[in-house]
Write a protein that holds these residues in place. Structure first.
Motif, PDB file in Angstrom:
ATOM      1  N   ASP A 133       0.793  -1.223   0.000  1.00 28.18           N
ATOM      2  CA  ASP A 133       0.000   0.000   0.000  1.00 28.18           C
ATOM      3  C   ASP A 133       0.831   1.281   0.000  1.00 28.18           C
ATOM      4  O   ASP A 133       0.504   2.237  -0.676  1.00 28.18           O
ATOM      5  N   HIS A 134       1.945   1.290   0.735  1.00 27.06           N
ATOM      6  CA  HIS A 134       2.681   2.540   0.932  1.00 27.06           C
ATOM      7  C   HIS A 134       3.404   3.036  -0.314  1.00 27.06           C
ATOM      8  O   HIS A 134       3.405   4.216  -0.604  1.00 27.06           O
ATOM      9  N   SER A 135       4.067   2.111  -1.003  1.00 28.85           N
ATOM     10  CA  SER A 135       4.879   2.588  -2.122  1.00 28.85           C
ATOM     11  C   SER A 135       4.291   2.220  -3.484  1.00 28.85           C
ATOM     12  O   SER A 135       4.900   2.479  -4.514  1.00 28.85           O
ATOM     13  N   GLY A 168      -5.319  -3.146  -0.487  1.00 31.28           N
ATOM     14  CA  GLY A 168      -5.662  -1.796  -0.058  1.00 31.28           C
ATOM     15  C   GLY A 168      -4.787  -1.389   1.099  1.00 31.28           C
ATOM     16  O   GLY A 168      -3.859  -2.127   1.475  1.00 31.28           O
ATOM     17  N   ILE A 169      -5.078  -0.224   1.676  1.00 32.55           N
ATOM     18  CA  ILE A 169      -4.325   0.232   2.844  1.00 32.55           C
ATOM     19  C   ILE A 169      -4.568  -0.759   3.975  1.00 32.55           C
ATOM     20  O   ILE A 169      -5.704  -1.168   4.233  1.00 32.55           O
ATOM     21  N   VAL A 170      -3.499  -1.148   4.619  1.00 25.50           N
ATOM     22  CA  VAL A 170      -3.535  -2.215   5.613  1.00 25.50           C
ATOM     23  C   VAL A 170      -4.635  -1.999   6.670  1.00 25.50           C
ATOM     24  O   VAL A 170      -5.316  -2.942   7.073  1.00 25.50           O
ATOM     25  N   HIS A 171      -4.860  -0.748   7.082  1.00 24.02           N
ATOM     26  CA  HIS A 171      -5.858  -0.489   8.129  1.00 24.02           C
ATOM     27  C   HIS A 171      -7.271  -0.369   7.575  1.00 24.02           C
ATOM     28  O   HIS A 171      -8.228  -0.221   8.318  1.00 24.02           O
ATOM     29  N   VAL A 172      -7.367  -0.413   6.267  1.00 26.30           N
ATOM     30  CA  VAL A 172      -8.689  -0.397   5.653  1.00 26.30           C
ATOM     31  C   VAL A 172      -9.133  -1.829   5.372  1.00 26.30           C
ATOM     32  O   VAL A 172     -10.280  -2.198   5.609  1.00 26.30           O
ATOM     33  N   GLY A 210       3.518  -3.202  11.750  1.00 26.97           N
ATOM     34  CA  GLY A 210       4.634  -2.266  11.765  1.00 26.97           C
ATOM     35  C   GLY A 210       4.187  -0.948  11.179  1.00 26.97           C
ATOM     36  O   GLY A 210       4.629  -0.550  10.102  1.00 26.97           O
ATOM     37  N   ASP A 211       3.289  -0.289  11.892  1.00 22.17           N
ATOM     38  CA  ASP A 211       2.672   0.928  11.378  1.00 22.17           C
ATOM     39  C   ASP A 211       1.900   1.583  12.514  1.00 22.17           C
ATOM     40  O   ASP A 211       1.065   0.945  13.142  1.00 22.17           O
ATOM     41  N   SER A 212       2.173   2.855  12.750  1.00 19.32           N
ATOM     42  CA  SER A 212       1.610   3.493  13.946  1.00 19.32           C
ATOM     43  C   SER A 212       0.096   3.652  13.890  1.00 19.32           C
ATOM     44  O   SER A 212      -0.544   3.763  14.928  1.00 19.32           O
ATOM     45  N   HIS A 213      -0.488   3.659  12.699  1.00 21.10           N
ATOM     46  CA  HIS A 213      -1.942   3.837  12.618  1.00 21.10           C
ATOM     47  C   HIS A 213      -2.732   2.547  12.798  1.00 21.10           C
ATOM     48  O   HIS A 213      -3.934   2.496  12.535  1.00 21.10           O
ATOM     49  N   THR A 214      -2.052   1.523  13.291  1.00 18.35           N
ATOM     50  CA  THR A 214      -2.719   0.277  13.659  1.00 18.35           C
ATOM     51  C   THR A 214      -3.802   0.556  14.703  1.00 18.35           C
ATOM     52  O   THR A 214      -4.743  -0.225  14.862  1.00 18.35           O
ATOM     53  N   GLY A 241      -8.363  10.846   0.912  1.00 16.66           N
ATOM     54  CA  GLY A 241      -7.958   9.447   0.988  1.00 16.66           C
ATOM     55  C   GLY A 241      -7.319   9.144   2.327  1.00 16.66           C
ATOM     56  O   GLY A 241      -7.560   9.851   3.305  1.00 16.66           O
ATOM     57  N   SER A 242      -6.534   8.061   2.386  1.00 14.67           N
ATOM     58  CA  SER A 242      -5.764   7.591   3.546  1.00 14.67           C
ATOM     59  C   SER A 242      -6.585   6.688   4.467  1.00 14.67           C
ATOM     60  O   SER A 242      -7.802   6.571   4.332  1.00 14.67           O
ATOM     61  N   CYS A 243      -5.892   6.087   5.434  1.00 13.83           N
ATOM     62  CA  CYS A 243      -6.553   5.200   6.389  1.00 13.83           C
ATOM     63  C   CYS A 243      -7.395   5.981   7.384  1.00 13.83           C
ATOM     64  O   CYS A 243      -8.129   5.395   8.167  1.00 13.83           O
ATOM     65  N   THR A 244      -7.303   7.311   7.357  1.00  8.58           N
ATOM     66  CA  THR A 244      -8.142   8.132   8.232  1.00  8.58           C
ATOM     67  C   THR A 244      -9.492   8.403   7.575  1.00  8.58           C
ATOM     68  O   THR A 244     -10.535   8.261   8.197  1.00  8.58           O
ATOM     69  N   GLY A 277      -4.395   3.107  -2.356  1.00  7.74           N
ATOM     70  CA  GLY A 277      -3.082   3.078  -1.708  1.00  7.74           C
ATOM     71  C   GLY A 277      -2.927   4.237  -0.744  1.00  7.74           C
ATOM     72  O   GLY A 277      -3.857   5.027  -0.556  1.00  7.74           O
ATOM     73  N   CYS A 278      -1.743   4.346  -0.149  1.00  8.11           N
ATOM     74  CA  CYS A 278      -1.483   5.419   0.819  1.00  8.11           C
ATOM     75  C   CYS A 278      -1.258   6.747   0.114  1.00  8.11           C
ATOM     76  O   CYS A 278      -1.583   7.809   0.639  1.00  8.11           O
ATOM     77  N   SER A 279      -0.625   6.678  -1.045  1.00 11.34           N
ATOM     78  CA  SER A 279      -0.497   7.835  -1.925  1.00 11.34           C
ATOM     79  C   SER A 279       0.065   9.069  -1.232  1.00 11.34           C
ATOM     80  O   SER A 279       1.098   9.014  -0.564  1.00 11.34           O
ATOM     81  N   MET A 280      -0.643  10.170  -1.354  1.00  8.57           N
ATOM     82  CA  MET A 280      -0.164  11.474  -0.910  1.00  8.57           C
ATOM     83  C   MET A 280      -0.195  11.652   0.605  1.00  8.57           C
ATOM     84  O   MET A 280       0.219  12.691   1.103  1.00  8.57           O
ATOM     85  N   CYS A 281      -0.644  10.632   1.323  1.00  9.85           N
ATOM     86  CA  CYS A 281      -0.593  10.725   2.780  1.00  9.85           C
ATOM     87  C   CYS A 281       0.851  10.825   3.239  1.00  9.85           C
ATOM     88  O   CYS A 281       1.155  11.550   4.172  1.00  9.85           O
ATOM     89  N   LEU A 282       1.743  10.079   2.562  1.00  4.62           N
ATOM     90  CA  LEU A 282       3.156  10.189   2.916  1.00  4.62           C
ATOM     91  C   LEU A 282       4.057  10.327   1.700  1.00  4.62           C
ATOM     92  O   LEU A 282       5.268  10.436   1.841  1.00  4.62           O
ATOM     93  N   GLY A 283       3.485  10.336   0.531  1.00  8.32           N
ATOM     94  CA  GLY A 283       4.267  10.666  -0.659  1.00  8.32           C
ATOM     95  C   GLY A 283       5.416   9.719  -0.978  1.00  8.32           C
ATOM     96  O   GLY A 283       6.378  10.093  -1.639  1.00  8.32           O
ATOM     97  N   SER A 329      -5.777  13.223   5.459  1.00  8.55           N
ATOM     98  CA  SER A 329      -4.924  12.247   6.129  1.00  8.55           C
ATOM     99  C   SER A 329      -4.702  12.646   7.589  1.00  8.55           C
ATOM    100  O   SER A 329      -5.489  13.400   8.150  1.00  8.55           O
ATOM    101  N   ASN A 330      -3.638  12.175   8.195  1.00 10.51           N
ATOM    102  CA  ASN A 330      -3.492  12.314   9.640  1.00 10.51           C
ATOM    103  C   ASN A 330      -2.256  13.058  10.111  1.00 10.51           C
ATOM    104  O   ASN A 330      -2.088  13.283  11.296  1.00 10.51           O
ATOM    105  N   ARG A 331      -1.342  13.372   9.205  1.00  9.34           N
ATOM    106  CA  ARG A 331      -0.108  14.018   9.656  1.00  9.34           C
ATOM    107  C   ARG A 331       0.232  15.228   8.799  1.00  9.34           C
ATOM    108  O   ARG A 331       0.207  15.138   7.561  1.00  9.34           O
ATOM    109  N   GLY A 345       7.292  18.405   5.505  1.00  4.42           N
ATOM    110  CA  GLY A 345       7.729  17.514   4.429  1.00  4.42           C
ATOM    111  C   GLY A 345       6.986  16.199   4.322  1.00  4.42           C
ATOM    112  O   GLY A 345       7.356  15.347   3.520  1.00  4.42           O
ATOM    113  N   ARG A 346       5.936  16.012   5.107  1.00  2.55           N
ATOM    114  CA  ARG A 346       5.247  14.725   5.110  1.00  2.55           C
ATOM    115  C   ARG A 346       4.726  14.364   3.714  1.00  2.55           C
ATOM    116  O   ARG A 346       4.775  13.220   3.286  1.00  2.55           O
ATOM    117  N   GLN A 347       4.190  15.350   2.996  1.00  2.23           N
ATOM    118  CA  GLN A 347       3.605  15.055   1.683  1.00  2.23           C
ATOM    119  C   GLN A 347       4.549  15.390   0.539  1.00  2.23           C
ATOM    120  O   GLN A 347       4.139  15.468  -0.617  1.00  2.23           O
TER     121      GLN A 347
HETATM  122  S1  SF4 Z   1      -1.121   6.876   7.724  1.00  2.00           S
HETATM  123 FE1  SF4 Z   1      -0.971   7.162   5.529  1.00  2.00          FE
HETATM  124  S2  SF4 Z   1       0.880   6.029   5.017  1.00  2.00           S
HETATM  125 FE2  SF4 Z   1       0.267   5.299   7.019  1.00  2.00          FE
HETATM  126  S3  SF4 Z   1      -1.047   3.523   6.612  1.00  2.00           S
HETATM  127 FE3  SF4 Z   1      -2.370   5.313   6.740  1.00  2.00          FE
HETATM  128  S4  SF4 Z   1      -2.609   5.967   4.631  1.00  2.00           S
HETATM  129 FE4  SF4 Z   1      -0.836   4.648   4.695  1.00  2.00          FE
END
Ligand code: SF4
Lengths: 192, 465
Positions: B64-66, B112-116, B133-137, B344-347, B405-411, B427-429, B433-435
């Protein structure tokens, strides 16, 4: 892992609060599939300009930062993403300890697993360290004491098992593997 | 038995070995989600030690991330532009094949995004321990699961032993009462919570979100709230499961079926904080006073109500953040020009988010000079949205409808905001430089994102409908 008892070094101070792991290691460097070589990307967006040239005013580009093993950072360092690439980068750069008043949970855990000692100190000690960059201090893991140049001693908290592992170079994976019989018994009990 | 919190019940049920003064608990993990960014070094560790993945049946992988969101690159009609990203994706495929881990690769209808995808599949369930291995778990806590992010060394621990070494965290109750005013969303609520707690207010704690407002939220909305627990420093956020939870899970492919379903629901009903149980700390929020929120700074705690001025009392760090953002104290966010909008994003990349956004956008146009990227949280959501015709609404308005995908949430995949440009992002952050290098992120709800896309500047979505 190498056992760690004592870290003695001059400090580098980056006083910003809430230094998140995106600053420590921007996402574009996470595509690596190894742990090595991340030190060059540490703080990349604060350290290099758009052309990749070092920004002279940033502390890690200054001669006095060379060889320093202790990073003193503003409150709440390591917040944000769980990327272990952040402590890998700090360690690879040469840091062995990070000192602040607050250290974010996941980053602290990740640091402990990579020989990077997270040291949480009180406000007064922190203020002194921020005002005295380059101070020669020592961090004694055995006694959980940080010693300032004038001899003042400040104790810091450290989870007992993590401390044991660092002091003895014990790796947690090995310890967990030794728990397999208990894990199997648990799985049987819950029918997993 | 003494009254206990929901957290305590889940924790105790997963103690393989309880913690002592000298040793942390050995905590059993029911579900391990993995992705391409934080797993490669963990697989290397297994290889070095000659270890297998201990419980393949409890491990899922996705990419999802890359991954590119451009269909041609994603489906291999043209090569992936970012070579390092391509390499990471192929490394994950190799690792999953070698170790026998189930992978939702490109082309899988479940990618899809792991948390979705965890919730979507019904793999996320009440009472489970879930790590990634992802803080938004923390997102998965919306189901009453104890779910938290871990580092790559710990990913290795779980792959090898299905367990983690953990000290028991503290508990923090966030009590929210009252009805959310019209036009105020779950995203606004969680931004307000983070503003009140501060970005390290939850450090060392597991949050339980409670109260009538939380009970009234849909699962999508609860996920939005739990998702951002980590932005207040808390590794996990929980909502006790209830009828809303059960209705969401019923019939999902990985949820219990038939007689197992009834038994599971009966068990899940016990997963509540008992009357009289105490938390280490509690805060209270009156939902009726909330307004749409937007961030103006470089961490998610730096937010204001959409019609509130940027505070002017700040130290040097605060000034530095404002100067990075190119904003001034005392200024209103309304009218601030934007060049990008990211939905978008898992948020906020779930179907209800896309539907709410499309509803506001229908019959309107994206302002000239605004690049509006719409990225569904999963392949399934993309299909459902297309079946509902939402993609047409976005495309007709001039937005860019992409692959999941995660896309522009972390670029990380190349979808980035250019230097100095402003992006209203769901997104959440909003870190520096996050995006993308020099990007300036304004976090907000899907409604506020659409309002900005139409106006070309920050606008109040309540004036749209
Ligand atoms: S915070 Fe962004 S990069 Fe991390 S899992 Fe969610 S969508 Fe993907």
């Amino acid at each position: 892992m190498e056992p760690i008892r004592m870290i003695r070094s001059r400090t580098v101070v980056i006083a910003s609060t809430n230094i998140d792991t995106d600053q420590l290691m921007p996402a574009r460097f996470l595509t690596t599939t190894t742990r090595e070589g991340l030190g060059q990307h540490l703080f990349a967006d604060w350290r290099y300009d758009a052309a990749g040239q070092p920004i002279p005013s940033f502390v890690l580009n200054q001669p006095q930062a060379k060889g320093c093993q202790i990073l003193v950072a503003g409150r709440n360092i390591g917040c944000g993403s769980s990327r272990e690439h952040a402590p890998w980068g700090l360690y690879d750069y040469g840091f062995r300890a990070v000192v602040s008043t607050e250290i974010a949970d996941i980053f602290r855990n990740n640091s402990l697993k990579n020989g990077l000692v997270p040291v949480v100190v009180d406000e007064a000690t922190h203020a002194w360290l921020l005002e005295n960059p380059g101070a020669e201090i020592s961090i004694d893991l055995e006694s959980r004491v940080l010693r300032l140049p004038d001899g003042r001693e400040v104790t810091f908290p450290m989870e007992s098992f993590a401390r044991y592992c660092l002091l003895n170079g014990v790796d947690e994976t090995g310890y967990l593997l030794s728990q397999i019989p208990a894990i199997e018994a648990y799985e049987q009990r819950i029918g997993a | 038995m003494n009254p206990t919190t929901l957290f305590e019940k889940i924790w105790r049920a997963h103690e393989v070995v309880a913690q002592t003064a000298d040793t942390p608990a050995v905590l059993y993990i029911d579900l391990h989600l993995t992705h391409e960014v934080t797993s490669p070094q963990a697989y290397s560790m297994l290889r070095e030690r000659g270890l297998p993945v201990r419980r393949k049946d409890r491990t899922l992988a996705t990419m999802d991330h890359s991954t590119p969101t451009d269909a041609d690159q994603l489906f291999g009609r043209i090569p992936i532009k970012l070579e390092s990203a391509a390499q990471q994706v192929s490394q994950l495929e190799k690792n999953c094949a070698e170790f026998g881990v189930e992978l939702f690769a490109v082309g899988s209808p479940h990618r899809g995004i792991v948390h979705v995808i965890g919730p979507e599949l019904g793999a996320t369930q009440p009472g489970k321990t879930i790590v990634c291995g992802d803080s938004h778990t923390s997102t998965h806590g919306a189901f009453g699961a104890l779910a938290f992010g871990i580092g790559t060394t710990e990913v290795g621990h779980v792959l090898a032993t299905q367990c983690l070494l953990q000290r028991k965290p503290k508990t923090l109750a966030v009590n929210v009462e009252g009805a959310l005013p019209a036009g105020v969303t779950a995203k606004d609520l969680v931004l307000a919570i983070i503003r009140q707690l501060g970005v390290s207010g939850g450090t060392g704690s597991v949050i339980e979100y409670r109260g009538s407002t939380i009970r009234g939220l849909s699962m999508d909305e609860r996920m939005t709230v739990c998702n951002m627990s980590i932005e207040a420093g808390a590794r996990a956020g929980l909502v006790a499961p209830d009828e809303t939870t059960f209705a969401y899970l019923k019939g999902r492919p990985r949820a219990p079926q038939g007689a197992d379903w009834e038994a599971a629901v009966a068990r899940w009903r016990t997963l509540v904080t008992d009357e009289g149980a105490t938390f280490d700390r509690e805060i209270h929020i009156d939902a009726t006073t909330l307004r749409p929120m937007i961030t103006y700074g470089t961490h998610p705690g730096m937010s204001v109500a959409i019609d509130e001025a940027i505070p002017s009392d700040g130290d040097a760090v605060y000034q530095k953040a404002l100067s990075y953002m190119g904003l001034t104290a005392g200024q209103s966010m309304l009218g601030q020009p934007v060049q990008y909008v990211f939905l978008g994003s898992c948020t906020n990349g779930r179907l209800s988010d896309l539907a709410a956004a499309a509803h506001l956008l229908k019959g309107r146009r994206v302002a000239a000079g605004v690049n509006f990227l719409v990225v569904p949280g999963s392949d399934a959501i993309k299909r459902e949205a297309e079946a509902l015709g939402l993609d047409r609404i976005f495309k007709d308005a001039g937005a860019d409808w992409r692959e999941a995908g995660c896309s522009m949430c972390l670029g990380m995949n190349g979808d980035t905001v250019t230097k100095g440009a402003y992006c209203v992002s769901t997104s959440n952050r909003n870190f520096e430089g996050r995006q993308g290098v020099g990007s300036r992120t304004l976090l907000a709800s899907p409604a506020t994102a659409v309002a900005a896309a139409i106006a070309g500047h920050v606008a109040d979505a309540r004036q749209l409908s």
